[in-house]
Design an enzyme around this catalytic site. Sequence first.
Site, PDB file in Angstrom:
ATOM      1  N   LEU A  74       0.792  -1.225   0.000  1.00 36.08           N
ATOM      2  CA  LEU A  74       0.000   0.000   0.000  1.00 36.08           C
ATOM      3  C   LEU A  74       0.829   1.282   0.000  1.00 36.08           C
ATOM      4  O   LEU A  74       0.264   2.375   0.007  1.00 36.08           O
ATOM      5  CB  LEU A  74      -1.008   0.019   1.154  1.00 36.08           C
ATOM      6  N   CYS A  75       2.162   1.190   0.007  1.00 43.61           N
ATOM      7  CA  CYS A  75       2.990   2.391  -0.128  1.00 43.61           C
ATOM      8  C   CYS A  75       2.983   2.843  -1.588  1.00 43.61           C
ATOM      9  O   CYS A  75       3.025   2.028  -2.499  1.00 43.61           O
ATOM     10  CB  CYS A  75       4.436   2.117   0.302  1.00 43.61           C
ATOM     11  N   HIS A  76       2.946   4.153  -1.789  1.00 39.28           N
ATOM     12  CA  HIS A  76       3.005   4.706  -3.132  1.00 39.28           C
ATOM     13  C   HIS A  76       4.446   4.692  -3.627  1.00 39.28           C
ATOM     14  O   HIS A  76       5.366   4.986  -2.857  1.00 39.28           O
ATOM     15  CB  HIS A  76       2.520   6.159  -3.136  1.00 39.28           C
ATOM     16  N   MET A 112       8.137   6.023   5.511  1.00 41.97           N
ATOM     17  CA  MET A 112       8.409   4.598   5.303  1.00 41.97           C
ATOM     18  C   MET A 112       9.729   4.400   4.552  1.00 41.97           C
ATOM     19  O   MET A 112      10.446   3.435   4.800  1.00 41.97           O
ATOM     20  CB  MET A 112       7.258   3.927   4.562  1.00 41.97           C
ATOM     21  N   GLU A 113      10.054   5.302   3.666  1.00 43.28           N
ATOM     22  CA  GLU A 113      11.317   5.204   2.932  1.00 43.28           C
ATOM     23  C   GLU A 113      12.502   5.395   3.868  1.00 43.28           C
ATOM     24  O   GLU A 113      13.497   4.660   3.790  1.00 43.28           O
ATOM     25  CB  GLU A 113      11.342   6.225   1.782  1.00 43.28           C
ATOM     26  N   ASP A 127      24.092  -8.963   8.190  1.00 45.21           N
ATOM     27  CA  ASP A 127      24.395  -9.999   7.200  1.00 45.21           C
ATOM     28  C   ASP A 127      25.896 -10.122   6.941  1.00 45.21           C
ATOM     29  O   ASP A 127      26.432 -11.225   6.885  1.00 45.21           O
ATOM     30  CB  ASP A 127      23.668  -9.702   5.892  1.00 45.21           C
TER      31      ASP A 127
END
Length: 164
Positions: A74-76, A112-113, A127
């Site tokens: 749902l993120c653009h 969010m980014e 990692d």
Amino acid sequence: MKLTHLNQSGEAHMVDVTDKQVTQREARAEAFVTMAPATLALILSGQHHKGDVFATARIAGIMAAKKTADLIPLCHPLALTRVEVEIEPQPAHNRVHIRTLCKLSGKTGVEMEALTAASVAALTIYDMCKAVQKDMVIEQLRLVEKRGGKSGHFQLAPDAGEPA
């Protein structure tokens, strides 16, 4: 408070930003990776057998910010104009502090980014170092600040603290 990603039936949907104004938007996020002193010393000495851990994590964070819409439902998809990933070793605390910044002129925010960039940079450090140490801890992934848009300015309270 209304959750914007739910329609009137309670179903998840992508928010319609068609009629929103284009504004300058930016967001900052952070995360910490705590590790053994020997692991941090190995990274800082440049002797890690996988190469430059911080450079790789920085690039991974930038790439992740650009792929957020592919990762988070749902993120653009956004045309980011700036992504920064800063990685600061903190030997006194046996950890690394990751700070990110994302900017654009657009109709929706970049929180969010910024968070995705910080989390993927932290995961990349993990990692690359897991062969040396498996019990590293990624913590305090959080939004530090956001500017722009209808909700205005948010800044993390100064007393929000850092991990112990």
